[in-house]
Scaffold this active site. Structure first.
Site, PDB file in Angstrom:
ATOM      1  CG  ASP A  55      -9.047  -1.921   1.422  1.00 30.21           C
ATOM      2  OD1 ASP A  55      -9.043  -2.719   0.464  1.00 30.21           O
ATOM      3  OD2 ASP A  55      -9.887  -1.964   2.338  1.00 30.21           O
ATOM      4  N   GLY A  56      -8.976  -0.655  -1.566  1.00 29.64           N
ATOM      5  CA  GLY A  56      -9.998  -0.059  -2.422  1.00 29.64           C
ATOM      6  C   GLY A  56      -9.764  -0.236  -3.917  1.00 29.64           C
ATOM      7  CG  ASN A  57      -5.991  -1.512  -5.396  1.00 30.15           C
ATOM      8  OD1 ASN A  57      -5.958  -0.320  -5.101  1.00 30.15           O
ATOM      9  ND2 ASN A  57      -4.934  -2.308  -5.297  1.00 30.15           N
ATOM     10  N   GLY A  58     -10.240  -2.911  -5.759  1.00 32.00           N
ATOM     11  CA  GLY A  58     -11.331  -3.662  -6.370  1.00 32.00           C
ATOM     12  C   GLY A  58     -12.542  -2.770  -6.623  1.00 32.00           C
ATOM     13  CG  ASN A  89      -5.247 -10.096   0.533  1.00 26.79           C
ATOM     14  OD1 ASN A  89      -4.386  -9.228   0.651  1.00 26.79           O
ATOM     15  ND2 ASN A  89      -6.512  -9.876   0.885  1.00 26.79           N
ATOM     16  NE  ARG A 108      -8.689 -10.026  -1.734  1.00 26.97           N
ATOM     17  CZ  ARG A 108      -8.626  -8.714  -1.844  1.00 26.97           C
ATOM     18  NH1 ARG A 108      -8.348  -8.156  -3.006  1.00 26.97           N
ATOM     19  NH2 ARG A 108      -8.846  -7.939  -0.794  1.00 26.97           N
ATOM     20  CB  SER A 140      -7.155  -6.016   7.436  1.00 26.15           C
ATOM     21  OG  SER A 140      -8.476  -5.532   7.264  1.00 26.15           O
ATOM     22  CD  GLU A 162      -1.733   9.650  17.129  1.00 29.93           C
ATOM     23  OE1 GLU A 162      -2.910   9.966  16.862  1.00 29.93           O
ATOM     24  OE2 GLU A 162      -1.305   9.547  18.299  1.00 29.93           O
TER      25      GLU A 162
HETATM   26  C1  IPE Z   1      -5.994  -5.475   3.620  1.00 29.38           C
HETATM   27  O1  IPE Z   1      -7.052  -5.258   2.753  1.00 29.38           O
HETATM   28  C2  IPE Z   1      -4.826  -6.070   2.892  1.00 29.38           C
HETATM   29  C3  IPE Z   1      -4.159  -5.218   1.906  1.00 29.38           C
HETATM   30  C4  IPE Z   1      -4.430  -3.969   1.672  1.00 29.38           C
HETATM   31  C5  IPE Z   1      -3.109  -5.862   1.165  1.00 29.38           C
HETATM   32  P1  IPE Z   1      -8.236  -6.318   2.573  1.00 29.38           P
HETATM   33  O2  IPE Z   1      -9.153  -5.738   1.586  1.00 29.38           O
HETATM   34  O3  IPE Z   1      -7.675  -7.657   2.272  1.00 29.38           O
HETATM   35  O4  IPE Z   1      -8.867  -6.369   4.031  1.00 29.38           O
HETATM   36  P2  IPE Z   1     -10.365  -6.735   4.464  1.00 29.38           P
HETATM   37  O5  IPE Z   1     -10.692  -8.049   3.842  1.00 29.38           O
HETATM   38  O6  IPE Z   1     -11.250  -5.651   3.971  1.00 29.38           O
HETATM   39  O7  IPE Z   1     -10.303  -6.774   5.958  1.00 29.38           O
HETATM   40  C1  IPE Z   2      -6.421  -3.712  -1.791  1.00 32.49           C
HETATM   41  O1  IPE Z   2      -7.551  -3.516  -2.575  1.00 32.49           O
HETATM   42  C2  IPE Z   2      -5.370  -4.547  -2.501  1.00 32.49           C
HETATM   43  C3  IPE Z   2      -5.219  -5.911  -1.989  1.00 32.49           C
HETATM   44  C4  IPE Z   2      -5.811  -6.400  -0.926  1.00 32.49           C
HETATM   45  C5  IPE Z   2      -4.336  -6.789  -2.741  1.00 32.49           C
HETATM   46  P1  IPE Z   2      -8.766  -4.544  -2.550  1.00 32.49           P
HETATM   47  O2  IPE Z   2      -8.535  -5.561  -3.615  1.00 32.49           O
HETATM   48  O3  IPE Z   2      -8.969  -5.100  -1.200  1.00 32.49           O
HETATM   49  O4  IPE Z   2      -9.963  -3.606  -2.964  1.00 32.49           O
HETATM   50  P2  IPE Z   2     -11.447  -3.648  -2.389  1.00 32.49           P
HETATM   51  O5  IPE Z   2     -11.340  -3.539  -0.899  1.00 32.49           O
HETATM   52  O6  IPE Z   2     -12.044  -4.941  -2.813  1.00 32.49           O
HETATM   53  O7  IPE Z   2     -12.114  -2.464  -3.004  1.00 32.49           O
HETATM   54 MG    MG Z   3     -10.101  -4.504   0.383  1.00 31.08          MG
END
Ligand code: IPE
Ligand code: IPE
Ligand code: MG
Length: 238
Positions: free
Chosen positions: A16-19, A64, A67, A192, A203
């Protein structure tokens, strides 16, 4: 009986955290997804040295799809590109790749690539890399229940044979051991909908690093911390 945590067999990661990584740089979210995909390569390569036999990564959840169309389409293109580009090196690294999740909603071109990569690496004996794509834990349990009900209806399974040992045979993960450790990057402390059944005794480590910054070095540190944990599985400490 308590179990030592010296070695970790199966690690699952919520990447998580790419965005946010992209936003921090004033770039479109998809730039973050591309940076994240490059990190996957590094983490998969690190597994043999770290003693990780199974690595399961969450790439796209059943939620997802909410989005924007641009982001979803970009991610689907990225998955196709990733499989095309990485197939040969994954094969050469002796990784065995599997996909979990519901393929029905995915486009046929992507499903063909997924099938191809599974077939290509089917005989490999190194890291078991499982990619969760259009995966949701609740959806997986519901699909498993549907298949199980069908077997009952066909007279192949007696209801009294449905136990916590037999039920998971219907899950997408039926050939995998349960995860020992689930890591989530980006600071969110939630599951999630990831591996709900399988993680009953896993864990968890929630770390602040955003996925595109998650290096093999950080991975090794997280595993070190895991090795200090005392897993009791409901028993009294030894
Ligand atoms: C969980 O991350 C799904 C993946 C990493 C593919 P999300 O970013 O979609 O989860 P929420 O929306 O923060 O719960
Ligand atoms: C996780 O990164 C990748 C996917 C869910 C596809 P996010 O796209 O959820 O990144 P944030 O949480 O918005 O930073
Ligand atoms: Mg995310």
């Amino acid at each position: 009986m308590t179990q030592t945590t010296a070695g970790v067999n199966h690690v699952a990661i919520i990447m998580d955290g790419n965005g946010r990584w992209a936003q921090n740089r004033g770039r479109p979210r998809l730039v973050g997804h591309h940076a994240g995909a490059r990190r996957v390569k590094e983490i998969v390569r690190a597994c043999p040295d770290l003693g990780v036999k199974y690595l399961t990564i969450f790439a796209f959840s059943t939620e997802n799809w909410k989005r924007t169309q641009t982001e979803v389409a970009g991610l689907m293109r990225l998955f196709k590109r990733y499989i095309r580009r990485e197939a040969q090196s994954l094969f050469a690294e002796n990784a065995r790749v599997r996909f979990i999740g519901d393929r029905v909603r995915l486009e046929p071109a992507l499903v063909d690539l997924m099938d191809g990569l599974e077939l290509l690496t089917a005989e490999n004996t190194g890291t078991n890399l499982t990619i969760a794509l259009n995966y949701g834990g609740r959806d997986e349990v519901a699909r498993a229940a549907r298949r199980l009900a069908h077997d009952v209806e066909m007279g192949k399974l007696a209801p009294r044979k449905i136990t916590d040992q037999t039920f998971p045979r219907y899950l997408d993960t039926h050939v995998l051991p349960d995860p020992d450790l689930v890591i989530r990057t980006s600071g969110e402390a939630r599951i999630s909908n990831f591996l709900l059944w399988q993680s009953a005794y896993a864990e968890y480590q929630f770390i602040d690093t955003l996925w595109p910054d998650f290096t093999a070095e950080i991975f090794a540190q997280v595993l070190d911390r895991y090795s200090l944990r005392d897993r009791r599985f409901g028993a009294v400490p030894a």
